[in-house]
Design a protein around this motif. Structure first.
Motif, PDB file in Angstrom:
ATOM      1  N   ASP A  61       8.770  13.902   3.188  1.00 22.97           N
ATOM      2  CA  ASP A  61       8.690  12.518   3.082  1.00 22.97           C
ATOM      3  C   ASP A  61       9.366  11.978   1.820  1.00 22.97           C
ATOM      4  OD1 ASP A  61       6.910  12.432   5.130  1.00 22.97           O
ATOM      5  OD2 ASP A  61       4.962  12.829   4.035  1.00 22.97           O
ATOM      6  N   ASN A 116       0.752  -1.034  -0.038  1.00 21.24           N
ATOM      7  CA  ASN A 116      -0.063  -0.008   0.104  1.00 21.24           C
ATOM      8  C   ASN A 116       0.713   1.168  -0.021  1.00 21.24           C
ATOM      9  OD1 ASN A 116      -1.727   2.303   0.977  1.00 21.24           O
ATOM     10  ND2 ASN A 116      -3.045   0.746   1.566  1.00 21.24           N
ATOM     11  N   LYS A 157       0.624   4.092   1.365  1.00 16.15           N
ATOM     12  CA  LYS A 157       0.905   4.699   2.640  1.00 16.15           C
ATOM     13  C   LYS A 157       1.931   4.045   3.560  1.00 16.15           C
ATOM     14  CE  LYS A 157      -2.864   2.509   4.899  1.00 16.15           C
ATOM     15  NZ  LYS A 157      -4.231   2.854   5.961  1.00 16.15           N
ATOM     16  N   ASP A 158       2.116   2.575   3.349  1.00 18.80           N
ATOM     17  CA  ASP A 158       3.084   1.749   3.972  1.00 18.80           C
ATOM     18  C   ASP A 158       4.223   2.137   3.539  1.00 18.80           C
ATOM     19  OD1 ASP A 158       0.833   0.953   5.660  1.00 18.80           O
ATOM     20  OD2 ASP A 158       0.417  -0.714   4.268  1.00 18.80           O
TER      21      ASP A 158
END
Length: 182
Positions: free
Chosen positions: A116, A98, A100-101
């Protein structure tokens, strides 16, 4: 090396690069999410270092920034930033992880600067096809909606076709050339 650990003159050089990039993007830089690709002619010219420090100096302005390691053949962002290579971009685009992971968070140890990043992930068999895929385009759309700035570390243009495939998705492309390097 990351800006926060550089000499004053080196930090100023990266701020000058940031300013010149923003000026060249014009009004678009004020209104929309900007995607900037960073490439070089040959390996070893410093493109990954430039991409990292461009992300850092943009974050210094209070911009929300994500750095994508799109050099799926010879990734180095993970080493320079102290993160694991996988899971990363390859796993997201192959549907194994995923998004977001896979997002990692860099926080400066000396000030309140953060951004990020997504590392390259494991080596794929078909890097240019992955970067030219609909899934990559969708990932870029998600990044555009979540961040002010998207910086992509791309492979060298003389070595492989990957940077050319991705360049059409950018708002600007920085070509890094190492001085006195043949």
């Amino acid at each position: 090396k990351i800006c926060e650990f550089m000499t004053y003159s080196a930090r100023e050089a990266f701020k000058r690069l940031r300013t010149n990039a923003m000026i060249s993007l014009g009004e678009k830089a004020e209104k929309d999410t900007i995607v900037i690709g960073v490439t070089s002619a040959q390996p070893g010219e410093g493109k990954s270092t430039i991409a990292i420090n461009l992300a850092y100096t943009l974050a210094e302005l209070g911009k929300s920034v994500i750095l994508l390691d799109c050099d799926l053949r010879r990734p180095s962002i993970h080493v320079k930033m102290g993160f694991s290579q996988a899971p990363g971009l390859t796993e997201v685009l192959n549907g194994v992880e995923n998004l977001k992971d896979t997002v990692k968070h860099y926080q400066s140890s000396t000030n309140n600067v953060w951004f990020d990043l997504i590392t390259a992930g494991d080596f794929p068999e078909n890097p240019s096809e992955i970067l030219g895929s609909r899934d990559f385009l969708q990932l870029l759309d998600v990044a555009r909606s979540a961040y002010d700035m998207v910086i992509m570390d791309l492979p060298p243009v003389n070595a492989v076709i990957d940077a050319a495939v991705v360049s059409k998705l950018t708002d600007g492309l920085l070509l890094v050339i190492r001085e006195n390097h043949c």
